[in-house]
Design a protein around this motif. Structure first.
Motif, short mmCIF file in Angstrom:
data_model
loop_
_atom_site.label_atom_id
_atom_site.label_comp_id
_atom_site.label_asym_id
_atom_site.label_seq_id
_atom_site.Cartn_x
_atom_site.Cartn_y
_atom_site.Cartn_z
N ILE A 39 -14.94 -23.37 8.29
CA ILE A 39 -15.59 -22.89 9.52
C ILE A 39 -14.89 -23.51 10.72
N HIS A 40 -15.24 -22.97 11.87
CA HIS A 40 -14.82 -23.59 13.13
C HIS A 40 -16.09 -23.97 13.88
N VAL A 41 -16.13 -25.19 14.41
CA VAL A 41 -17.31 -25.67 15.13
C VAL A 41 -16.91 -26.02 16.56
N GLY A 86 -13.48 -28.10 16.40
CA GLY A 86 -12.29 -27.85 15.59
C GLY A 86 -12.60 -27.32 14.21
N ALA A 87 -11.58 -27.36 13.37
CA ALA A 87 -11.69 -26.87 12.00
C ALA A 87 -12.57 -27.81 11.18
N GLU A 139 -23.80 -26.60 25.39
CA GLU A 139 -24.86 -27.32 26.09
C GLU A 139 -26.13 -27.41 25.25
N HIS A 140 -26.32 -26.43 24.37
CA HIS A 140 -27.55 -26.36 23.58
C HIS A 140 -27.33 -26.73 22.11
N GLY A 141 -26.24 -27.38 21.82
CA GLY A 141 -25.97 -27.80 20.44
C GLY A 141 -24.67 -27.23 19.92
N ASN A 142 -24.27 -27.66 18.75
CA ASN A 142 -23.02 -27.23 18.16
C ASN A 142 -23.19 -25.89 17.47
N ARG A 143 -22.15 -25.03 17.58
CA ARG A 143 -22.20 -23.70 16.99
C ARG A 143 -21.02 -23.52 16.04
N ALA A 144 -21.27 -22.81 14.93
CA ALA A 144 -20.24 -22.63 13.91
C ALA A 144 -19.98 -21.16 13.65
#
Length: 509
Positions: free
Chosen positions: A495-497, A441-442, A501-506
């Motif tokens: 940002i949006h996160v 989310g935000a 599967e390989h981690g959080n992306r922003a």
């Protein structure tokens, strides 16, 4: 004053540095580097070195980078580092110890040895350390690589590398696998709290470290005895490339060094029995060993309550104030630890006493876990020339995870216990931040770093979800966001996160 014969005193110190541009450079092993430092420490006692070597009952060894994790030592290693060293100097200690990873280790071990001596558990101990990073780099691409494998029989108390206490699967998955990126997060969090811009903060860091380089330039044991200017440090060039934001190379510990250090400690009774002149004796007046909360739990990532308490506790135990200190050595792997502890002490880089006796890790050298053993050795040497004055050594490990302090003087003093155990409970009980491992989310950026040391320039983010203010980790290769992180100021950016599967992306929003 009458001194209890069980009182511990430091009686011998030694250092050794092999520089790659030295005419006789040969790429020494960890054992060889430590052996040279031990020989210097034995000679420094002013007594027959063989007699001192035979009197040492316990040797504490600090780990080199090559044995600080699960990876094998590429050039081979001794299976019993402390005994390999002692075999070369004619010693046969009853007990040898290999300490876990951590830059606080040298001071922590001196305090541990002092307490054991004061309690009557032993009479003489030595702490040794070395780092052959230059050797490893020199032979990396050569065919004539040496084999430093060595097998030595005898007791060894191996406390394990314990490297995993400094990171988790979650932090490693998000790029927090090196010291520079982790301290970058802390320094940028501190910058956020101070409300400073990127260029202003980089100049502040350079102004803090320039005086360190001046000390290094005059130290015969420095790995890089070159005086630097503020402009040299802040200007990014091919030689002064960015490592991890906010650090160009000249703000980062210099770990590819060949350095060794050793410190000998014994009871007053043993020192007298062996004939060590009292002019060699230096007492440990104050000490402390504190542990910080795990990185993501900390309410303020730009602070370190444990380090502040450690500094104040050691002064309390020594029963002196900051104005009584003649020399300081504040652990300087990056600017953050120096900022934190100097602020706690009410001093800064302009203090005429200086913040280092060696020249600091980026300039003197950052020999892995053993840097502060050099700081202790140099402090002892300087205090002998300034009888009755005090020296302060601050040693830091992990991601500002552990902080150990020693206060030294030739002035006689009884051994005093510290309150580290109670203070550690106090730190552990501090408020903690909720962490969301799979945020969606935000959000906003709380702090950040950029990994220029990876094949693809990657942003590393600690953020807060708008929905509940929980903290999370994320990485980004998004061109727009990475551009802001490299060339602008992303603190508090929206940002949006999303989890993958390989981690959080922003991404920017």
């Amino acid at each position: 004053m009458a001194v209890d014969p069980r009182t511990p005193v430091l009686v011998g110190v030694g250092q050794f540095t092999e520089r790659i541009d030295d005419p006789g450079y040969r790429g020494m092993s960890a054992v060889e580097l430590a052996t040279e430092a031990v020989r210097a420490a034995l000679a420094d006692t002013g007594v027959d070195p063989a007699a001192i070597a035979k009197a040492i009952e316990t040797v504490y060894g600090l780990r080199q980078f090559e044995i600080s994790g699960p990876m094998p030592a590429t050039l081979g290693k001794s299976n019993n580092y402390p005994r390999s060293v002692m075999n070369r100097v004619g010693g046969d200690p009853a007990r040898v110890v290999l300490e876990p990873v951590g830059g606080q280790g040298p001071q922590k071990l001196v305090t541990e040895a002092g307490a054991a001596i004061a309690a009557g558990e032993m009479d003489a101990a030595m702490v040794i350390g070395s780092e052959p990073g230059s050797t490893a780099r020199y032979f990396a691409d050569r065919d004539n690589r040496p084999d430093f494998t060595e097998h030595v029989d005898g007791q060894l108390e191996d406390r394990g590398h314990q490297i995993h206490q400094y990171f988790t699967e979650y932090t490693a998955k998000h790029g927090l696998t090196g010291a520079a990126v982790q301290y970058g997060l802390l320094d940028n969090a501190r910058r956020s709290r101070l409300g400073l811009g990127v260029s202003a903060y980089r100049r502040l860091m350079a102004e803090l470290f320039v005086p360190l380089s001046k000390v290094a330039a005059k130290n015969p044991f420095s790995s890089s005895p070159v005086e630097r200017s503020v402009e040299e440090i802040v200007t990014v060039t091919d030689d002064n490339r960015m490592i991890c934001d906010p650090y160009p190379r000249l703000l980062v510990a210099r770990d590819q060094v060949n350095q060794g250090a050793a410190v000998i400690m014994m009871s007053v009774a043993a020192a007298r029995r062996l004939g060590v002149p009292e002019s060699k004796w230096v007492y440990l007046h104050g000490h402390s060993d504190l542990t910080e909360q795990p990185l993501l739990d900390r309410v303020d990532l730009g602070a370190s309550p444990a380090a502040v308490l450690a500094a104040r506790e050691a002064l309390r135990v020594a029963d002196i104030g900051v104005d009584d200190i003649a020399t300081f050595d504040l652990y300087s792997c990056f600017p953050f630890p120096v900022f934190i502890v100097s602020e706690a002490l009410g001093i800064d880089g302009a203090d005429p006493r200086g913040l280092t006796v060696t020249g600091g890790l980026p300039y003197f050298g950052g020999p892995g876990n053993s840097y502060s053993l050099h700081a202790i050795a140099e402090t002892v040497t300087q205090l002998r020339d300034r009888p009755g004055r005090f020296g302060f050594v601050g040693a830091n490990g992990g991601t500002m995870s552990k902080y150990s302090v020693g206060v030294y003087s030739t002035r006689p003093a009884p051994w005093r216990a510290d309150r580290s155990e109670q203070l550690n409970q106090q730190v552990s009980a501090l408020p903690k931040v909720a962490v969301a491992e799979r945020p969606d989310g935000a959000a906003t950026i709380e702090t950040y770093s950029v990994r220029y040391d990876w094949p693809t320039t990657t942003g590393i983010i600690i953020g807060r979800l708008d929905a509940d203010n929980s903290r999370f980790l994320a990485t980004t290769e998004d061109p727009e966001l990475v551009g802001l992180m490299c060339d602008g100021d992303p603190l508090t950016a929206a940002i949006h996160v999303r989890p993958t599967e390989h981690g959080n992306r922003a991404t920017l929003r």
